[in-house]
Design a protein around this motif. Structure first.
Motif, PDB file in Angstrom:
ATOM      1  N   GLU A  11      -6.419   0.890   5.312  1.00 23.36           N
ATOM      2  CA  GLU A  11      -6.141  -0.198   6.244  1.00 23.36           C
ATOM      3  C   GLU A  11      -4.663  -0.560   6.256  1.00 23.36           C
ATOM      4  N   PRO A  12      -4.149  -0.962   7.438  1.00 25.16           N
ATOM      5  CA  PRO A  12      -2.761  -1.414   7.494  1.00 25.16           C
ATOM      6  C   PRO A  12      -2.560  -2.651   6.626  1.00 25.16           C
ATOM      7  N   VAL A  13      -1.385  -2.775   6.028  1.00 19.53           N
ATOM      8  CA  VAL A  13      -1.059  -3.927   5.202  1.00 19.53           C
ATOM      9  C   VAL A  13       0.156  -4.612   5.816  1.00 19.53           C
ATOM     10  N   ASP A  14       0.014  -5.870   6.195  1.00 17.51           N
ATOM     11  CA  ASP A  14       1.112  -6.674   6.724  1.00 17.51           C
ATOM     12  C   ASP A  14       1.887  -5.970   7.828  1.00 17.51           C
ATOM     13  N   GLY A  15       1.189  -5.253   8.695  1.00 14.73           N
ATOM     14  CA  GLY A  15       1.842  -4.595   9.804  1.00 14.73           C
ATOM     15  C   GLY A  15       2.780  -3.462   9.408  1.00 14.73           C
ATOM     16  N   GLN A  16       2.728  -3.013   8.177  1.00 16.41           N
ATOM     17  CA  GLN A  16       3.630  -1.971   7.708  1.00 16.41           C
ATOM     18  C   GLN A  16       3.010  -0.584   7.808  1.00 16.41           C
ATOM     19  N   GLY A  17       1.973  -0.451   8.557  1.00 11.17           N
ATOM     20  CA  GLY A  17       1.355   0.856   8.695  1.00 11.17           C
ATOM     21  C   GLY A  17       0.210   1.032   7.721  1.00 11.17           C
ATOM     22  N   VAL A  18      -0.108   2.272   7.449  1.00 13.40           N
ATOM     23  CA  VAL A  18      -1.277   2.618   6.660  1.00 13.40           C
ATOM     24  C   VAL A  18      -0.920   2.757   5.193  1.00 13.40           C
ATOM     25  N   VAL A  19      -1.785   2.244   4.356  1.00 18.25           N
ATOM     26  CA  VAL A  19      -1.628   2.417   2.919  1.00 18.25           C
ATOM     27  C   VAL A  19      -2.234   3.775   2.580  1.00 18.25           C
ATOM     28  N   PRO A  20      -1.446   4.696   2.032  1.00 17.40           N
ATOM     29  CA  PRO A  20      -1.987   6.023   1.754  1.00 17.40           C
ATOM     30  C   PRO A  20      -2.979   5.993   0.601  1.00 17.40           C
ATOM     31  N   CYS A  21      -3.823   7.021   0.558  1.00 18.40           N
ATOM     32  CA  CYS A  21      -4.792   7.131  -0.529  1.00 18.40           C
ATOM     33  C   CYS A  21      -4.103   7.444  -1.838  1.00 18.40           C
ATOM     34  N   CYS A  22      -2.932   8.031  -1.724  1.00 19.55           N
ATOM     35  CA  CYS A  22      -2.205   8.484  -2.901  1.00 19.55           C
ATOM     36  C   CYS A  22      -0.720   8.262  -2.683  1.00 19.55           C
ATOM     37  N   PRO A  23       0.038   8.099  -3.757  1.00 19.80           N
ATOM     38  CA  PRO A  23       1.481   7.920  -3.598  1.00 19.80           C
ATOM     39  C   PRO A  23       2.129   9.234  -3.178  1.00 19.80           C
ATOM     40  N   PRO A  24       3.326   9.185  -2.588  1.00 16.71           N
ATOM     41  CA  PRO A  24       4.041  10.436  -2.343  1.00 16.71           C
ATOM     42  C   PRO A  24       4.175  11.215  -3.654  1.00 16.71           C
ATOM     43  N   LEU A  25       4.111  12.504  -3.569  1.00 15.24           N
ATOM     44  CA  LEU A  25       4.133  13.343  -4.770  1.00 15.24           C
ATOM     45  C   LEU A  25       5.372  13.129  -5.622  1.00 15.24           C
ATOM     46  N   THR A  26       6.469  12.711  -4.995  1.00 10.94           N
ATOM     47  CA  THR A  26       7.708  12.527  -5.741  1.00 10.94           C
ATOM     48  C   THR A  26       7.831  11.133  -6.340  1.00 10.94           C
ATOM     49  N   GLU A  27       6.882  10.243  -6.040  1.00  7.25           N
ATOM     50  CA  GLU A  27       6.979   8.858  -6.520  1.00  7.25           C
ATOM     51  C   GLU A  27       6.563   8.710  -7.977  1.00  7.25           C
ATOM     52  N   ARG A  28       5.417   9.289  -8.309  1.00  4.26           N
ATOM     53  CA  ARG A  28       4.878   9.201  -9.670  1.00  4.26           C
ATOM     54  C   ARG A  28       3.735  10.191  -9.784  1.00  4.26           C
ATOM     55  N   PRO A  29       3.326  10.528 -10.990  1.00  2.00           N
ATOM     56  CA  PRO A  29       2.167  11.406 -11.139  1.00  2.00           C
ATOM     57  C   PRO A  29       0.904  10.726 -10.598  1.00  2.00           C
ATOM     58  N   MET A  30       0.042  11.497 -10.015  1.00  3.68           N
ATOM     59  CA  MET A  30      -1.219  10.971  -9.479  1.00  3.68           C
ATOM     60  C   MET A  30      -2.185  10.647 -10.605  1.00  3.68           C
ATOM     61  N   THR A  31      -3.040   9.668 -10.353  1.00  3.40           N
ATOM     62  CA  THR A  31      -4.156   9.420 -11.256  1.00  3.40           C
ATOM     63  C   THR A  31      -5.214  10.479 -10.973  1.00  3.40           C
ATOM     64  N   ALA A  32      -6.191  10.571 -11.829  1.00  6.40           N
ATOM     65  CA  ALA A  32      -7.274  11.539 -11.627  1.00  6.40           C
ATOM     66  C   ALA A  32      -8.011  11.262 -10.325  1.00  6.40           C
ATOM     67  N   GLY A  33      -8.268   9.987 -10.024  1.00 14.94           N
ATOM     68  CA  GLY A  33      -8.972   9.627  -8.798  1.00 14.94           C
ATOM     69  C   GLY A  33      -8.175   9.954  -7.545  1.00 14.94           C
ATOM     70  N   GLU A  34      -6.876   9.684  -7.595  1.00 15.95           N
ATOM     71  CA  GLU A  34      -6.019   9.999  -6.451  1.00 15.95           C
ATOM     72  C   GLU A  34      -5.963  11.503  -6.216  1.00 15.95           C
ATOM     73  N   ALA A  35      -5.873  12.257  -7.289  1.00 14.21           N
ATOM     74  CA  ALA A  35      -5.821  13.714  -7.173  1.00 14.21           C
ATOM     75  C   ALA A  35      -7.121  14.261  -6.595  1.00 14.21           C
ATOM     76  N   GLU A  36      -8.235  13.682  -7.002  1.00 16.47           N
ATOM     77  CA  GLU A  36      -9.505  14.143  -6.481  1.00 16.47           C
ATOM     78  C   GLU A  36      -9.637  13.850  -4.986  1.00 16.47           C
ATOM     79  N   THR A  37      -9.195  12.671  -4.569  1.00 15.95           N
ATOM     80  CA  THR A  37      -9.246  12.307  -3.154  1.00 15.95           C
ATOM     81  C   THR A  37      -8.365  13.243  -2.331  1.00 15.95           C
ATOM     82  N   ALA A  38      -7.152  13.471  -2.777  1.00 17.88           N
ATOM     83  CA  ALA A  38      -6.229  14.344  -2.053  1.00 17.88           C
ATOM     84  C   ALA A  38      -6.748  15.787  -2.038  1.00 17.88           C
TER      85      ALA A  38
END
Length: 125
Positions: A11-38
């Motif tokens: 869902e969009p947050v404060d009109g800033q667009g869509v909140v991704p399911c996972c962070p950009p790959l260069t931001e931080r390592p993914m959690t197990a749940g984020e990796a599974e979703t992606a």
């Protein structure tokens, strides 16, 4: 009863667009749940026929396509249905039956989330 896993709603947050399911790959390592979703999203797109079907729906005028308009991908109709089902199970497509035809749509939030996943952050650029 279906054992399909559905991706979390994005869902969009404060009109800033869509909140991704996972962070950009260069931001931080993914959690197990984020990796599974992606992985579920990308695995569904890892088949050439599914990728062609997904592209056909995404690029179709109006953002949706009747199965009758996208089934010419070199495989039988039952195989097309199987691949569309896999794309739906991965949360990449939604569908709506209208009379005898089924219309498919790519969720805009899914495209945005996948794009953000592969985007580098300003700090990493």
């Amino acid at each position: 009863m279906s054992n399909a896993k559905v991706l979390p709603s994005l869902e969009p947050v404060d009109g800033q667009g869509v909140v991704p399911c996972c962070p950009p790959l260069t931001e931080r390592p993914m959690t197990a749940g984020e990796a599974e979703t992606a992985a579920r999203m990308f695995k569904a797109l890892g088949d050439p026929v599914r990728l062609r079907l997904f592209s056909a729906v995404a690029s179709h005028e109006g953002g949706e396509a009747c199965v009758c308009d996208i089934s010419d991908v070199g495989v039988s109709q039952p195989t097309v249905s199987h691949h569309l089902k896999k794309l739906k199970e991965a949360g990449l497509l939604t569908s709506e039956r209208r009379g005898t035809w089924v219309y498919y749509r790519v969720e805009p939030s899914v495209l945005a989330a996948m794009g953000k996943l592969l985007t580098t952050t300003a700090a990493a650029a």
